[in-house]
Design an enzyme around this catalytic site. Structure first.
Site, PDB file in Angstrom:
ATOM      1  N   ASP A  13      -4.621   6.057  -6.396  1.00 15.49           N
ATOM      2  CA  ASP A  13      -5.588   5.661  -7.906  1.00 15.49           C
ATOM      3  C   ASP A  13      -5.297   6.755  -8.203  1.00 15.49           C
ATOM      4  O   ASP A  13      -7.175   7.442  -8.846  1.00 15.49           O
ATOM      5  CB  ASP A  13      -6.974   4.481  -7.241  1.00 15.49           C
ATOM      6  CG  ASP A  13      -6.333   3.206  -6.858  1.00 15.49           C
ATOM      7  OD1 ASP A  13      -4.876   3.043  -7.400  1.00 15.49           O
ATOM      8  OD2 ASP A  13      -6.641   2.644  -6.936  1.00 15.49           O
ATOM      9  N   LYS A  16      -3.009   8.386 -11.125  1.00 12.90           N
ATOM     10  CA  LYS A  16      -1.053   9.616 -10.822  1.00 12.90           C
ATOM     11  C   LYS A  16       0.131   8.738 -12.517  1.00 12.90           C
ATOM     12  O   LYS A  16       0.851   9.809 -13.067  1.00 12.90           O
ATOM     13  CB  LYS A  16      -0.366   8.591  -9.701  1.00 12.90           C
ATOM     14  CG  LYS A  16      -0.252   9.188  -8.938  1.00 12.90           C
ATOM     15  CD  LYS A  16       0.229   8.922  -7.750  1.00 12.90           C
ATOM     16  CE  LYS A  16      -0.116   6.900  -7.564  1.00 12.90           C
ATOM     17  NZ  LYS A  16      -2.148   6.971  -6.722  1.00 12.90           N
ATOM     18  N   ALA A  39       0.670  -0.694  -6.071  1.00 13.35           N
ATOM     19  CA  ALA A  39       0.189  -0.174  -7.018  1.00 13.35           C
ATOM     20  C   ALA A  39      -0.117  -0.425  -8.620  1.00 13.35           C
ATOM     21  O   ALA A  39       0.467  -1.736  -8.380  1.00 13.35           O
ATOM     22  CB  ALA A  39       2.095   0.790  -7.459  1.00 13.35           C
ATOM     23  N   ARG A 140      16.195  -4.408   9.227  1.00 11.26           N
ATOM     24  CA  ARG A 140      17.055  -5.111   9.276  1.00 11.26           C
ATOM     25  C   ARG A 140      18.193  -6.181   8.614  1.00 11.26           C
ATOM     26  O   ARG A 140      19.227  -6.787   8.866  1.00 11.26           O
ATOM     27  CB  ARG A 140      18.894  -4.535  10.159  1.00 11.26           C
ATOM     28  CG  ARG A 140      18.745  -2.747  10.058  1.00 11.26           C
ATOM     29  CD  ARG A 140      19.660  -2.815  11.433  1.00 11.26           C
ATOM     30  NE  ARG A 140      19.273  -3.516  12.813  1.00 11.26           N
ATOM     31  CZ  ARG A 140      19.421  -2.694  13.704  1.00 11.26           C
ATOM     32  NH1 ARG A 140      20.490  -1.538  13.668  1.00 11.26           N
ATOM     33  NH2 ARG A 140      19.083  -2.593  15.241  1.00 11.26           N
ATOM     34  N   ARG A 300     -10.379  -4.996  -7.054  1.00 10.74           N
ATOM     35  CA  ARG A 300     -11.548  -5.035  -5.898  1.00 10.74           C
ATOM     36  C   ARG A 300     -12.131  -3.678  -6.292  1.00 10.74           C
ATOM     37  O   ARG A 300     -11.631  -2.921  -6.891  1.00 10.74           O
ATOM     38  CB  ARG A 300     -11.142  -4.576  -4.191  1.00 10.74           C
ATOM     39  CG  ARG A 300     -10.660  -6.575  -4.092  1.00 10.74           C
ATOM     40  CD  ARG A 300     -10.031  -6.165  -2.477  1.00 10.74           C
ATOM     41  NE  ARG A 300      -8.372  -5.573  -2.956  1.00 10.74           N
ATOM     42  CZ  ARG A 300      -8.006  -4.842  -1.886  1.00 10.74           C
ATOM     43  NH1 ARG A 300      -8.507  -4.828  -0.692  1.00 10.74           N
ATOM     44  NH2 ARG A 300      -6.937  -3.831  -1.765  1.00 10.74           N
ATOM     45  N   LYS A 328     -10.216  13.384 -13.061  1.00 11.98           N
ATOM     46  CA  LYS A 328     -11.564  12.713 -13.461  1.00 11.98           C
ATOM     47  C   LYS A 328     -12.989  13.736 -12.889  1.00 11.98           C
ATOM     48  O   LYS A 328     -14.413  12.496 -12.229  1.00 11.98           O
ATOM     49  CB  LYS A 328     -11.782  10.993 -12.210  1.00 11.98           C
ATOM     50  CG  LYS A 328     -10.764  10.000 -12.690  1.00 11.98           C
ATOM     51  CD  LYS A 328     -10.904   8.653 -12.022  1.00 11.98           C
ATOM     52  CE  LYS A 328     -11.577   7.698 -12.961  1.00 11.98           C
ATOM     53  NZ  LYS A 328     -11.271   6.486 -12.280  1.00 11.98           N
ATOM     54  N   LEU A 329     -12.496  15.167 -13.781  1.00 14.44           N
ATOM     55  CA  LEU A 329     -13.493  15.927 -13.425  1.00 14.44           C
ATOM     56  C   LEU A 329     -14.975  15.200 -14.346  1.00 14.44           C
ATOM     57  O   LEU A 329     -16.342  15.911 -14.311  1.00 14.44           O
ATOM     58  CB  LEU A 329     -13.485  16.935 -13.774  1.00 14.44           C
ATOM     59  CG  LEU A 329     -14.233  18.300 -13.292  1.00 14.44           C
ATOM     60  CD1 LEU A 329     -14.144  18.386 -12.174  1.00 14.44           C
ATOM     61  CD2 LEU A 329     -13.681  19.413 -14.252  1.00 14.44           C
TER      62      LEU A 329
HETATM   63  P1  GDP Z   1      -3.098   5.370 -10.229  1.00 10.09           P
HETATM   64  O1  GDP Z   1      -2.348   4.219  -9.297  1.00 10.09           O
HETATM   65  O2  GDP Z   1      -3.152   7.043  -9.812  1.00 10.09           O
HETATM   66  O3  GDP Z   1      -2.038   5.508 -11.750  1.00 10.09           O
HETATM   67  O4  GDP Z   1      -4.538   5.527 -10.716  1.00 10.09           O
HETATM   68  P2  GDP Z   1      -5.075   4.235 -11.241  1.00 10.09           P
HETATM   69  O5  GDP Z   1      -4.348   4.064 -12.752  1.00 10.09           O
HETATM   70  O6  GDP Z   1      -5.489   3.018 -10.163  1.00 10.09           O
HETATM   71  O7  GDP Z   1      -6.909   4.934 -11.206  1.00 10.09           O
HETATM   72  C1  GDP Z   1      -6.765   5.789 -12.108  1.00 10.09           C
HETATM   73  C2  GDP Z   1      -8.291   4.710 -13.037  1.00 10.09           C
HETATM   74  O8  GDP Z   1      -9.268   5.800 -14.263  1.00 10.09           O
HETATM   75  C3  GDP Z   1      -7.436   4.380 -14.445  1.00 10.09           C
HETATM   76  O9  GDP Z   1      -8.641   3.398 -14.434  1.00 10.09           O
HETATM   77  C4  GDP Z   1      -7.452   5.646 -15.754  1.00 10.09           C
HETATM   78  O10 GDP Z   1      -7.375   5.839 -17.123  1.00 10.09           O
HETATM   79  C5  GDP Z   1      -8.391   6.423 -15.519  1.00 10.09           C
HETATM   80  N1  GDP Z   1      -8.961   8.439 -15.485  1.00 10.09           N
HETATM   81  C6  GDP Z   1      -7.250   8.866 -14.754  1.00 10.09           C
HETATM   82  N2  GDP Z   1      -7.361  10.236 -15.787  1.00 10.09           N
HETATM   83  C7  GDP Z   1      -9.197   9.781 -15.683  1.00 10.09           C
HETATM   84  C8  GDP Z   1      -9.882  11.151 -15.916  1.00 10.09           C
HETATM   85  O11 GDP Z   1      -9.647  11.952 -16.229  1.00 10.09           O
HETATM   86  N3  GDP Z   1     -10.643  10.658 -16.331  1.00 10.09           N
HETATM   87  C9  GDP Z   1     -11.263   9.010 -16.026  1.00 10.09           C
HETATM   88  N4  GDP Z   1     -12.695   9.184 -16.631  1.00 10.09           N
HETATM   89  N5  GDP Z   1     -10.485   8.898 -15.949  1.00 10.09           N
HETATM   90  C10 GDP Z   1      -9.273   8.331 -15.786  1.00 10.09           C
HETATM   91  P1  IMO Z   2      -1.506   3.395  -6.042  1.00  8.87           P
HETATM   92  O1  IMO Z   2      -0.100   3.669  -6.651  1.00  8.87           O
HETATM   93  C1  IMO Z   2      -4.790   2.809  -4.144  1.00  8.87           C
HETATM   94  C2  IMO Z   2      -4.155   0.053   0.145  1.00  8.87           C
HETATM   95  C3  IMO Z   2      -4.353  -1.610  -0.237  1.00  8.87           C
HETATM   96  C4  IMO Z   2      -4.762  -1.768   1.772  1.00  8.87           C
HETATM   97  C5  IMO Z   2      -3.716  -0.719   1.974  1.00  8.87           C
HETATM   98  C6  IMO Z   2      -2.732  -1.906   2.683  1.00  8.87           C
HETATM   99  O2  IMO Z   2      -2.019   1.995  -7.563  1.00  8.87           O
HETATM  100  O3  IMO Z   2      -2.067   4.301  -5.957  1.00  8.87           O
HETATM  101  P2  IMO Z   2      -0.416  -2.722   1.214  1.00  8.87           P
HETATM  102  O4  IMO Z   2      -0.731  -4.275  -0.230  1.00  8.87           O
HETATM  103  O5  IMO Z   2      -0.258  -1.784   0.871  1.00  8.87           O
HETATM  104  O6  IMO Z   2       0.165  -3.491   2.373  1.00  8.87           O
HETATM  105  O7  IMO Z   2      -1.690  -2.700   1.554  1.00  8.87           O
HETATM  106  O8  IMO Z   2      -3.492   0.148   0.622  1.00  8.87           O
HETATM  107  N1  IMO Z   2      -3.311   0.259  -1.174  1.00  8.87           N
HETATM  108  C7  IMO Z   2      -3.672   0.413  -2.596  1.00  8.87           C
HETATM  109  N2  IMO Z   2      -5.108   1.615  -2.337  1.00  8.87           N
HETATM  110  N3  IMO Z   2      -4.120   1.972  -4.754  1.00  8.87           N
HETATM  111  C8  IMO Z   2      -3.001   1.533  -4.162  1.00  8.87           C
HETATM  112  O9  IMO Z   2      -2.303   2.007  -5.396  1.00  8.87           O
HETATM  113  C9  IMO Z   2      -2.754   1.063  -3.583  1.00  8.87           C
HETATM  114  N4  IMO Z   2      -1.551   0.188  -2.684  1.00  8.87           N
HETATM  115  C10 IMO Z   2      -1.869  -0.026  -1.416  1.00  8.87           C
HETATM  116  O10 IMO Z   2      -5.808  -1.983  -0.659  1.00  8.87           O
HETATM  117  O11 IMO Z   2      -5.719  -1.063   1.791  1.00  8.87           O
HETATM  118 MG    MG Z   3      -3.660   2.418  -8.705  1.00 11.57          MG
END
Ligand code: GDP
Ligand code: IMO
Ligand code: MG
Length: 405
Positions: A13, A16, A39, A140, A300, A328-329
């Protein structure tokens, strides 16, 4: 043309999806190579939010081809739902979306095992069947995508696997078994919808590379969740670090010259496991609230804490990170002081260096020089500590709210 790898360096999170989407404008191909629909990658364009789980984050750019590599574990139901939702929004998939025939499938029985097991073990998984599906791959006995087109052998393969799952479900976890025939039936219904997308991804990537196509590999999860290098057993079940690309797509490591490591300006974690810099005070509340830190897949609440540079030191080495992107600076705005973990004491307590925060809104900043001096100091310290330049700075969720440094 040498490829670019984009990885999250923390517990997922990091933003990416946003960064891959922004960089995809100049990419021919975006490829996912590990993980599954655990993801949740959020893209925000023109104030509209899209959360992708399996589809690569290049999909909003009509000319970009999106690929799912063999290292991804695939829930066909989830994939088809995601495709349908995007198609409804006018996004085309024909001739620009391919899935490796070698992907291992996630069946309903994998999900049942994941849910039952997590009740006992408390990893706090996403409950998507990821761990059990990877277990079967390594053992496998997976059903792979190509298997669903082999009509004469599919029913017996599924029966054998689901029987095995049922033994585990009933004997170990004391929960109800699943019906293998229903699972086979569902796969057969999904087969025709998927057929146009199934391909030899490794070959496709090789040919594309030879033709000079610009390829981005999009990591899922983050390095601290890596099955080998993460906080085991509180990890996911795939290789989320750079090594995952070769295994999960067949694309040789030497063809990648740019590895962008994404870090949030602080740290978050969903699920259980150690988090040395976790905050339980007002600063933690600030990060959760201003950063809107709720999981994109499970909803969550994410645990929040300070940036851990000591942990990142190893991670940038493991991934051969060539440049950093900090996201997220803007979320740090308003905090009086910012702490950064620079070492651990003998009893494993984080040792912090403190920085003065900033109060002015930075969301419209478009250059390093426009940032408050204290924010510049914070970023400069990160660069110096890790010895890697920060090339992208993100100050908001929108596609445009990031700038090159
Ligand atoms: P990812 O799994 O790495 O793609 O990240 P997520 O989408 O799960 O979580 C990142 C959250 O932060 C999302 O709600 C984005 O819209 C938000 N986000 C991404 N970059 C920024 C930023 O520079 N500032 C703020 N305030 N939010 C951001
Ligand atoms: P993105 O790509 C944050 C965490 C779960 C749990 C652990 C194992 O959005 O960054 P799993 O279901 O993979 O067996 O769970 O990994 N987890 C993540 N946490 N971002 C994710 O994906 C995650 N994918 C799995 O919360 O702690
Ligand atoms: Mg994510």
């Amino acid at each position: 043309m040498s490829a670019t790898l984009i990885l999250g360096l923390q517990w997922g999170d990091e933003g990416k999806g946003k960064i891959v989407d922004a960089l995809s404008k100049d990419a021919d191909i975006v490829c996912r190579f590990q993980g599954g629909h655990n993801a949740g990658h959020t893209l925000k364009v023109n104030n509209e939010k899209k959360v992708l789980h399996l589809i690569p984050s290049g999909i909003l750019h009509p000319k970009t081809v999106c690929i799912i590599g063999n290292g991804v574990v695939l829930s066909l139901g989830s994939l088809l739902k995601e495709i349908a939702n995007l198609q409804e929004a006018g996004i085309k998939f024909t001739d620009r979306f391919y899935i490796s025939k070698n992907c291992s499938l996630i069946l309903d029985s994998h999900v049942a095992i994941d849910l039952a097991r997590d009740k006992q073990e408390g990893i706090g998984t996403t409950g998507r069947g990821i761990g059990p599906a990877y277990e079967d791959k390594v053992a496998r006995r997976s059903i792979r995508l190509e298997d669903i087109f082999e009509l004469s052998t599919l029913p017996s393969k599924v029966e054998k696997l689901v029987n095995y799952h049922n033994t585990v479900l009933q004997e170990v976890y004391k929960v109800n078994p699943l019906n293998a025939e229903n699972i086979t039936k569902e796969l057969l219904q999904q087969k025709d919808l998927l057929e146009p997308f199934v391909t030899d991804v490794t070959e496709f990537l090789k040919e594309s590379h030879i033709q000079g196509k610009r390829i981005i590999f999009e990591g899922a999860q983050g390095s601290m969740l890596d099955i080998d290098h993460g906080s085991y057993p509180y990890v996911t079940s795939s290789s989320t670090t750079a090594g995952g690309v070769v295994a999960g797509s067949g694309f040789g490591a030497q063809h990648i010259s740019r590895t962008i490591g994404i870090i949030k300006a602080y740290c978050t974690r969903v699920g259980s496991g150690p988090f040395p810099t976790e905050l339980f005070d007002d600063a933690g509340e600030h990060l959760a609230k201003v950063g809107n830190e709720f999981g994109s897949t499970t909803g969550r609440k994410r645990r929040c804490g300070w940036l851990d540079l000591k942990a990142l030191e190893q991670i940038v080495f493991t991934n051969s990170v060539t440049e950093l992107c900090i996201t997220k600076l803007d979320v740090l705005t308003g905090l009086k002081t910012l702490d950064v973990c620079v070492d651990y004491s003998n009893d494993n307590q984080p040792i912090y260096k403190s920085f003065t925060g900033w109060q002015q809104n930075i969301e419209s900043c478009k250059a390093f020089s426009e940032l408050p001096k204290t924010a510049q100091d914070y970023l400069s310290f990160i660069e110096e500590f890790l010895g890697i330049p920060i090339k992208i700075i993100s100050v908001g969720p929108e596609r445009e709210s990031a700038f090159l440094n």
